[in-house]
Design a protein around this motif. Structure first.
Motif, mmCIF file in Angstrom:
data_model
loop_
_atom_site.group_PDB
_atom_site.id
_atom_site.type_symbol
_atom_site.label_atom_id
_atom_site.label_comp_id
_atom_site.label_asym_id
_atom_site.label_seq_id
_atom_site.Cartn_x
_atom_site.Cartn_y
_atom_site.Cartn_z
ATOM 1 N N PRO A 24 0.822 -1.230 0.000
ATOM 2 C CA PRO A 24 0.000 0.000 0.000
ATOM 3 C C PRO A 24 0.846 1.265 0.000
ATOM 4 O O PRO A 24 0.517 2.249 -0.668
ATOM 5 N N ALA A 27 2.326 1.607 -3.451
ATOM 6 C CA ALA A 27 1.291 1.989 -4.414
ATOM 7 C C ALA A 27 0.940 3.467 -4.281
ATOM 8 O O ALA A 27 0.812 4.181 -5.290
ATOM 9 N N ALA A 28 0.788 3.936 -3.028
ATOM 10 C CA ALA A 28 0.418 5.344 -2.829
ATOM 11 C C ALA A 28 1.513 6.272 -3.347
ATOM 12 O O ALA A 28 1.237 7.248 -4.055
ATOM 13 N N LEU A 31 1.710 6.143 -7.174
ATOM 14 C CA LEU A 31 0.595 6.888 -7.779
ATOM 15 C C LEU A 31 0.849 8.385 -7.697
ATOM 16 O O LEU A 31 0.631 9.121 -8.665
ATOM 17 N N LEU A 35 1.214 10.588 -11.043
ATOM 18 C CA LEU A 35 0.333 11.705 -11.368
ATOM 19 C C LEU A 35 1.116 13.015 -11.418
ATOM 20 O O LEU A 35 0.829 13.870 -12.263
ATOM 21 N N TRP A 242 -3.148 23.185 -9.320
ATOM 22 C CA TRP A 242 -4.056 22.897 -8.213
ATOM 23 C C TRP A 242 -4.363 21.398 -8.127
ATOM 24 O O TRP A 242 -4.373 20.823 -7.027
ATOM 25 N N ALA A 243 -4.643 20.817 -9.268
ATOM 26 C CA ALA A 243 -4.979 19.384 -9.290
ATOM 27 C C ALA A 243 -3.821 18.574 -8.737
ATOM 28 O O ALA A 243 -3.994 17.668 -7.935
ATOM 29 N N MET A 246 -3.602 18.880 -4.922
ATOM 30 C CA MET A 246 -4.660 18.141 -4.227
ATOM 31 C C MET A 246 -4.393 16.644 -4.274
ATOM 32 O O MET A 246 -4.514 15.944 -3.271
ATOM 33 N N ILE A 247 -4.025 16.171 -5.460
ATOM 34 C CA ILE A 247 -3.818 14.722 -5.623
ATOM 35 C C ILE A 247 -2.649 14.272 -4.759
ATOM 36 O O ILE A 247 -2.730 13.266 -4.048
ATOM 37 N N VAL A 250 -3.489 14.175 -0.960
ATOM 38 C CA VAL A 250 -4.326 13.026 -0.583
ATOM 39 C C VAL A 250 -3.509 11.745 -0.572
ATOM 40 O O VAL A 250 -3.611 10.928 0.344
ATOM 41 N N LEU A 251 -2.669 11.578 -1.577
ATOM 42 C CA LEU A 251 -1.880 10.338 -1.661
ATOM 43 C C LEU A 251 -0.821 10.263 -0.569
ATOM 44 O O LEU A 251 -0.516 9.181 -0.059
ATOM 45 N N LEU A 253 -1.106 11.526 2.409
ATOM 46 C CA LEU A 253 -1.824 11.158 3.630
ATOM 47 C C LEU A 253 -2.100 9.656 3.638
ATOM 48 O O LEU A 253 -2.022 8.990 4.674
ATOM 49 N N CYS A 254 -2.412 9.151 2.449
ATOM 50 C CA CYS A 254 -2.669 7.711 2.322
ATOM 51 C C CYS A 254 -1.393 6.934 2.646
ATOM 52 O O CYS A 254 -1.420 5.935 3.369
ATOM 53 N N ALA A 257 -0.838 6.976 6.320
ATOM 54 C CA ALA A 257 -1.746 6.056 7.022
ATOM 55 C C ALA A 257 -1.263 4.621 6.868
ATOM 56 O O ALA A 257 -1.280 3.836 7.820
#
Lengths: 363, 420
Positions: A24, A27-28, A31, A35, A242-243, A246-247, A250-251, A253-254, A257
């Motif tokens: 995980p 992968a995060a 990704l 991106l 911006w995109a 944001m992306i 989020v990733l 943080l993933c 986690a």
């Protein structure tokens, strides 16, 4: 007890045996790297892609003589010498000719790359270089057959002409090749239309350069194409930025986690290490080395995937693929490793809270 | 009992549930925000492209031609104007009236200026005239149709005798905004200096009524520029309407191509023909298509990233409760009961997280739009159920797989703490 870091065997061994925990995180981070790479490549190519689309609009600068008369014979040559490889200049000359029924019509002689300068023009039939605007076609009641035009007593037979539709004043004109026009009318070139590539500032600089080199001419911008292109580019690239932010947030943080879960799952292992004499800093370093290795692998994997994704998005959006930029790896790689290390901040705090004796007792 | 289990799970594991909710809300806010921006990006980009000017030109069906060389008009096609101004409101009665963003009539001719024999071009038009329509009023004029034209000063009022001067003409005659000039022996005031970057910079801009009076052409106009919201041209768009009939013609008429709108506008004004201004229409529709498509693909990438993040977070949270699952199994709970408990928790969190994510995402989209486009993007209420449905999907994907993995483990091994 020695303060040497854990040997590589322990680091890689932990990664291999704990694959399900590592995947995980990998992968995060992959990704996020993919991106980021894709959006970077899209941003880098966006200006060129938009410029290709705005080319449809045609010329953005026009050059005429200040006194309104003819241009010097060498003006086209001098202009071409000053333009960049992506720029284009086309000379035109005009005359008012008479059709057999007495209708007066504007005839223009234009250099061969006229249609390249105006990609939006629609041409139906005819031989290259001989065009009749559709309004002129209807006004002269043409049917594809030969028509004689007269200019100052000299006759020209128009044949093999195509029908031109632009939606502009060109629809009321007849276009010949510049060579044929000059042979018939001897009228000199009076206008040079140009398409200069680049942002508003670059076009203005080129305009100033041309004006300084040829003070006897007047160069004026045509329409707001360049400003509009710059505005669309700025808005689109801001959206990509911006995109991206944001992306990636989020990733990350993933990834954080997932790393925290990994630490919680392995707390007994860490407790055993501490009980056998490993210091907190050694255990933290073990976690960091694992994360750096995973981040490095994720950066390379993400970069490759990102280039493929950018190529696909470019193809899907603009009809041409986006060229991968290897330079992106120069900052994707360290950025991904940094992101991975930042993701370990909370897990590091969890490690510090582990009490080996309590944990090994099963409480 | 079942609902007590769910309630106690939320009450006793607040921190864990809060973490799940925050992850869900964050993921859904990114998804909602990007989709909202993608949905509104087309209109924003279109507003930028408005500066390119009109994309449809309406002219009289006449045999004579305009003689114009290098922006200098030797002879206009219809010297007295071939179209009727009174028919202009019909443009807003066509099927595509909502796609008509602006239109402006034009009447041009020579006019003496400054009390001398010198003649310059007169450009009679609307500036921002309110046209009564069935749905209220509509502002027609240069301001809507040529938003890229800049005025130093103000535009003349449509019911006045004031004028504006093209920038090159003003520089040549040394006039400024506020000056009084003689136009066809009438004293008029210059309210502004206009820069168009085209041949209009050598003309005098006057209200259409004043131009009609000066040119002795009451109620006449020579052409109408129209700005419409169009879709990219394809082979179907290029078909000749005369060659179509029945359902095919109806399908063509119901597609907002530049050709279709031009065809209907021409029917609204008698004696006219309308066609797309190809440079503007072709580049605008292609650009909207490309940039809109790019924004949508980026939004989908953001959606995938958000969904992955949330699913991973949910999976991690469930795996942390492996001992709890083992305990439930050792107490006799069957697979259906265990899955139901986690499903119920997941549904509650998905609904809460999805709703919160939609609210935060909409706000984020608003802030982003104000920062990038200096104007808000419209809220998309239809994304609320989409956000909820997406939240349910990612929670299901993340949680149920993890529950299944946890259930295959031997409860005694799990409770002893030996499960890896």
């Amino acid at each position: 007890m020695s303060r040497r870091p854990f040997p590589r065997k322990i680091v890689f061994g932990a990664l291999l045996r704990g694959r399900s925990r590592v995947i995980p995180v990998f992968a995060a981070l992959s990704l996020a790297a993919a991106l980021s790479t894709a959006l970077f490549n899209l941003y880098a190519d966006l200006d060129a892609k938009l410029h290709r689309e705005f080319r449809v609009f045609g010329p953005n600068l026009s050059l005429v003589a200040k006194n309104g008369g003819a241009l010097r014979a060498d003006t086209q040559q001098r202009v071409s010498a000053l333009l960049g490889p992506e720029d284009l200049a086309v000379s035109s000359a005009f005359a008012v000719a008479l059709a057999p029924d007495g209708t007066r019509v504007v005839v223009a002689g234009a250099a061969p790359r006229l249609l390249e300068l105006n990609p939006s023009w629609k041409v139906e039939g005819g031989t290259p270089g001989v065009l009749v605007g559709h309004k002129a076609w209807d006004a002269l009641h043409l049917n594809g057959g030969d028509i004689r035009l007269v200019f100052r007593g000299r006759e020209f037979v128009l044949s093999g002409y195509g029908r031109l539709t632009t939606g502009g004043p060109e629809d009321e004109r007849i276009y010949l090749s510049l060579a044929s026009f000059r042979e018939w009318t001897s009228e000199p070139v009076s206008v040079i239309d140009m398409r200069i590539s680049g942002k508003a500032g670059q076009v203005a600089a080129q305009m100033a350069k041309l004006q300084a080199a040829m003070p006897a001419v007047q160069i004026t911008p045509l329409r707001q194409v360049t400003e509009t292109q710059t505005a669309v580019f700025e808005k689109s690239s801001a959206m990509l930025g911006w995109a991206s932010a944001m992306i990636v947030t989020v990733l990350l943080l993933c990834a954080g986690a997932a790393l925290s879960s990994s630490v919680l799952d392995r707390r007994r292992d860490f407790a055993v290490m501490r009980a056998l004499g490993a210091s907190l800093s050694q255990v933290r370093l073990l976690l960091m080395r694992e994360t750096i290795f995973v981040s490095a692998l994720a950066a390379v994997t993400g970069f490759i995937l990102g280039c493929l994704l950018a190529a696909w998005i470019g193809e899907a959006s603009f009809g041409t693929s986006v060229r991968p930029r290897l330079i992106a790896l120069q900052w994707i790689f360290p950025a991904t490793i940094l992101a991975g290390m930042l993701s370990t901040l909370w897990p590091q705090m969890l490690l510090a809270r582990i009490q080996p004796a309590v944990l090994l007792k099963g409480e | 009992m079942f609902f007590r289990l769910i309630a106690q799970s939320f009450l006793r594991q607040k921190r864990r549930k809060l973490f799940a909710l925050v992850s869900l809300a964050l993921g859904m806010s990114v998804a909602t925000g990007m989709l909202t921006i993608a949905a509104g990006a087309g209109d924003k980009v279109h507003a930028q492209l408005a500066t390119l000017g009109p994309n449809i030109l309406v002219t009289p069906v006449e045999d004579s031609l305009t003689l114009e060389v290098g922006g200098v008009r030797i002879k206009p096609a219809a010297e007295n104007g071939g179209l009727r101004e009174s028919e202009l409101p019909n443009i807003k009665k066509t099927f595509w009236s909502h796609n008509i963003l602006g239109f402006t009539p034009v009447l041009e001719g020579p006019v003496r200026i400054g009390g001398s024999a010198t003649q310059v071009g007169l450009y009679g038009t609307y500036f921002a005239k309110n046209i009564p329509t069935e749905s209220g009023g509509f502002n027609a004029g240069l301001v809507q149709t040529f938003p890229g034209w800049k005025v130093e000063g103000v535009w003349p009022k449509d019911d006045s005798h004031d004028v504006a001067l093209g920038s090159r003409l003003a520089a040549r005659l040394k006039f400024r905004a506020g000056d009084l000039i003689y136009l066809a022996d009438k004293e008029t005031r210059v309210t502004g200096i206009v820069t168009t970057n085209g041949p209009e910079d050598d003309t005098v801009f006057a209200p259409l009524a004043l131009a009609q009076q000066i040119l002795n052409s009451p109620g006449a106009m020579q052409k109408v520029y129209v700005r419409a919201l169009i879709k990219p041209e394809d082979d179907f768009a290029r078909r000749d309407p005369a060659s179509m009939s029945g359902p095919v013609l109806e399908r063509w008429m119901c597609s907002p191509y530049a050709n279709t709108i031009a065809y209907q506008v021409a029917q609204a004004i008698s004696g006219s023909r309308a066609e797309q201004i190809r440079a503007a229409a072709q580049s605008e529709s292609a650009l909207l298509d490309r940039v809109g498509g790019l924004m949508l693909l980026v939004a989908l990438a953001a959606l995938a990233a958000a969904a992955f993040s949330v699913a991973s977070a949910m999976r991690a949270l469930v795996l942390e409760r492996t001992r709890e699952i083992g305990l439930m199994r050792s107490l006799g709970a069957g697979p259906v009961v265990i899955v139901s408990v986690f499903a119920a928790e997941g549904i509650v969190m998905a609904l809460l997280g999805g709703a919160l994510g939609f609210a935060i995402g909409s706000y984020m989209a608003l802030r982003m739009s104000l920062t990038v486009f200096a104007s808000p993007v419209p809220l998309q209420p239809m994304f609320a159920p989409i956000s909820l449905a997406l939240a349910l999907l990612v929670v299901a994907l993340g949680s149920l797989g993890a529950v299944r993995s946890a259930m295959v483990l031997d409860p005694t091994v799990v409770l002893r703490g030996d499960a890896a």
